[in-house]
Design an enzyme around this catalytic site. Structure first.
Site, PDB file in Angstrom:
ATOM      1  CB  CYS A  71      -1.166  -4.507  -1.793  1.00  0.00           C
ATOM      2  SG  CYS A  71      -2.723  -3.855  -1.171  1.00  0.00           S
ATOM      3  CG  HIS A 121     -13.270  -2.320  -4.246  1.00  0.00           C
ATOM      4  ND1 HIS A 121     -12.786  -1.197  -4.862  1.00  0.00           N
ATOM      5  CD2 HIS A 121     -14.328  -1.898  -3.513  1.00  0.00           C
ATOM      6  CE1 HIS A 121     -13.511  -0.158  -4.517  1.00  0.00           C
ATOM      7  NE2 HIS A 121     -14.447  -0.553  -3.700  1.00  0.00           N
ATOM      8  CB  CYS A 179      -3.582   1.841   2.714  1.00  0.00           C
ATOM      9  SG  CYS A 179      -1.958   1.453   2.053  1.00  0.00           S
ATOM     10  CG  HIS A 181     -12.316   4.189  -5.890  1.00  0.00           C
ATOM     11  ND1 HIS A 181     -11.650   4.202  -4.689  1.00  0.00           N
ATOM     12  CD2 HIS A 181     -12.094   2.964  -6.420  1.00  0.00           C
ATOM     13  CE1 HIS A 181     -11.049   3.034  -4.517  1.00  0.00           C
ATOM     14  NE2 HIS A 181     -11.310   2.253  -5.549  1.00  0.00           N
ATOM     15  CD  GLU A 192      -6.970   5.702  -3.037  1.00  0.00           C
ATOM     16  OE1 GLU A 192      -6.854   4.472  -3.189  1.00  0.00           O
ATOM     17  OE2 GLU A 192      -6.221   6.528  -3.581  1.00  0.00           O
ATOM     18  CB  CYS A 245       0.267   2.656  -3.555  1.00  0.00           C
ATOM     19  SG  CYS A 245      -0.477   1.168  -4.191  1.00  0.00           S
ATOM     20  CB  SER A 262      -9.455   1.235  -9.049  1.00  0.00           C
ATOM     21  OG  SER A 262      -8.676   2.039  -9.871  1.00  0.00           O
ATOM     22  CG  ASN A 263      -5.562  -3.147  -7.805  1.00  0.00           C
ATOM     23  OD1 ASN A 263      -5.012  -4.181  -8.148  1.00  0.00           O
ATOM     24  ND2 ASN A 263      -6.430  -3.105  -6.793  1.00  0.00           N
ATOM     25  CB  SER A 304      -8.449  -6.130  -3.055  1.00  0.00           C
ATOM     26  OG  SER A 304      -8.941  -5.902  -4.348  1.00  0.00           O
TER      27      SER A 304
HETATM   28  S1  SF4 Z   1      -3.512  -0.832  -3.404  1.00  0.00           S
HETATM   29 FE1  SF4 Z   1      -4.491   0.471  -1.844  1.00  0.00          FE
HETATM   30  S2  SF4 Z   1      -4.398  -0.729   0.045  1.00  0.00           S
HETATM   31 FE2  SF4 Z   1      -2.920  -1.638  -1.393  1.00  0.00          FE
HETATM   32  S3  SF4 Z   1      -0.946  -0.669  -0.908  1.00  0.00           S
HETATM   33 FE3  SF4 Z   1      -1.915   0.502  -2.575  1.00  0.00          FE
HETATM   34  S4  SF4 Z   1      -3.034   2.140  -1.513  1.00  0.00           S
HETATM   35 FE4  SF4 Z   1      -2.566   0.587   0.010  1.00  0.00          FE
END
Ligand code: SF4
Length: 417
Positions: A73, A103, A165, A193, A195, A301, A331-332, A392
């Site tokens: 991202c 990560h 970020c 986590h 964040e 986000c 996490s994502n 990531s």
């Molecule tokens: S995943 Fe995390 S680093 Fe990537 S745009 Fe979203 S908040 Fe920002």
């Protein structure tokens, strides 16, 4: 000297850094000088070709469908670039990260290879905060850092390069606003986590600020039941011991709540958490008084949202199976795997090498923390494999995974004509 610039959220950290401390959060203007290194470490021609081919590759009975949005991202690209620029800008200084930059194991190992050390976590070697001096350079990761770490670094006086970020900074502002207005921050996220720890710490910057972190709908139900009916708060205090601000009082601190979230949570779960709190506060205080007791701001986000939307689009015409690529602690990425496993057999791998061959694959099941091996994962005959990657995951890792899938069928990527 302060290295912040227009558009940065300097106010979010201005009272957390020393008056004379060198603080940078806009890079060093060395993008051109590090672009070759970035290209070598993270670029993939093959991925570009698959994208140009409509996110689809068909070779010898194997079809690979790549999600429309996948991989690194904007926040990760920026953090990685700043890390390379920092190494270039301070060639003779010791450079450290407070923890993982992002990560992704490949990226973190690249940091080590560049001589960037880690002050905590699994990549830490022999230096910790106690060993830092004012001559050292410390990189703050894309997730940001808790206020107590910022203050500790300010006391040491080391050079700070902040890659937090912008989307994370927005969550901090939301939580600070809740606290300023007397609302306890309910954070949908994982209390451990990086964040979320950084976000939660921002609630405590205001007098009387408090936070409570809920991981999912089951934890949400425990809290909303208490909001509606009260009762013994001791079991709750025990359950949320690691997920509440110091001295949290369930009777006092749940009268006015504002819901925010870790940026990388599952979008529909975050919405459900928000709805549950809204209903509980309306039941307890009445619909007409809701504004005095409840606020919410969706802080997922856009990168997370786009990757989740893209995988849903891919699953609308289900492939035979999904490969989800990304760090096991990402996490994502875990949330992408959760979406996929509801529809088709899904294998979350943290590197292309997990695809050992057509017979076996190493992967982390959604409900588990540990990697397992599954055999017979790739069906015989024509097969459609869906592929996505967490926010990531660099493109070269996606490219290696495509090559590995092809190799399972004795194939190679077609050479461009
Ligand atoms: S995943 Fe995390 S680093 Fe990537 S745009 Fe979203 S908040 Fe920002």
């Amino acid at each position: 000297m302060l290295g912040f610039g227009a558009g940065s959220s300097f106010e979010a950290v201005s009272d957390l850094i020393g008056a004379e401390q060198l603080y940078y959060r806009k890079g060093f203007g060395l993008k051109g000088e590090v672009s070759a290194e970035l290209e070598r470490a993270y670029h993939s021609d093959l991925v570009n070709r698959v994208v140009e081919g409509g996110h689809r590759l068909e070779v010898g009975g194997l079809t690979i469908r790549l999600a429309k949005e996948f991989g690194n991202c904007y926040g990760v690209d920026r953090a990685v670039q700043y890390a390379y620029e920092t190494r270039r800008r301070f060639p003779d200084r010791r450079v450290f990260l407070t923890g993982e930059l992002i990560h992704n194991p490949h990226v973190n190992r690249e940091m080590l290879a560049m001589g960037i050390g880690f002050l905590t976590g699994r990549y830490q070697q022999d230096v910790s905060y106690e060993d830092l001096t004012a001559d050292d350079v410390v990189l703050l990761p894309a997730f940001g850092a808790p206020t107590e770490i910022m203050r500790r670094l300010a006391d040491i006086g080391c050079v700070l390069v902040d890659t937090t970020c912008g989307s994370v900074l927005l969550v901090w502002k939301t939580v600070e606003r809740f606290a300023r207005d007397g609302f306890t921050a309910i954070i949908h996220g994982k209390y451990y986590h990086e964040e979320t720890r950084a976000t939660a710490s921002r609630a405590l910057e205001q007098e009387g600020g408090a936070y409570l972190i809920v991981r999912d709908l089951a934890e949400t139900a425990l809290v909303t039941d208490y909001i509606r009916a009260g009762g013994d708060e001791r079991p709750l205090a025990e359950r949320f011991a690691n997920a509440t601000s110091p001295g949290f009082d369930f009777g006092r601190d749940l009268v006015r709540v504002g819901v925010a979230n870790q940026t990388t949570m599952l979008m529909r779960e975050t919405k459900a958490v928000e709805d549950e709190f809204r209903r509980a506060m309306a039941d307890r205080y009445g619909e007409e008084s809701l504004d005095e007791h409840f606020r919410a701001l969706d802080t997922i986000c856009s990168a997370t949202q786009e990757r989740q939307d893209a995988v849903l689009e891919l699953l609308a015409d289900p492939p035979d199976l999904m490969i989800v690529l990304g760090g096991y602690n990402s996490s994502n990425t875990n949330n992408l795997a959760r979406i996929c496993e509801r529809v088709v057999p899904t294998y979350h791998v943290d590197d292309s090498s997990c695809i050992e061959g057509p017979e076996s694959i190493r992967h982390k099941p959604v409900a588990s923390e540990a990697e397992i091996v599954t055999t017979g994962w790739l069906p015989e005959g024509p097969v459609v494999v869906g592929l996505t990657a967490g926010a990531s995951t660099p493109n070269n890792k996606v490219g290696h995974t495509i090559e590995r899938l092809l190799a399972c069928r004795g194939l190679e990527a077609p050479v461009p004509v």
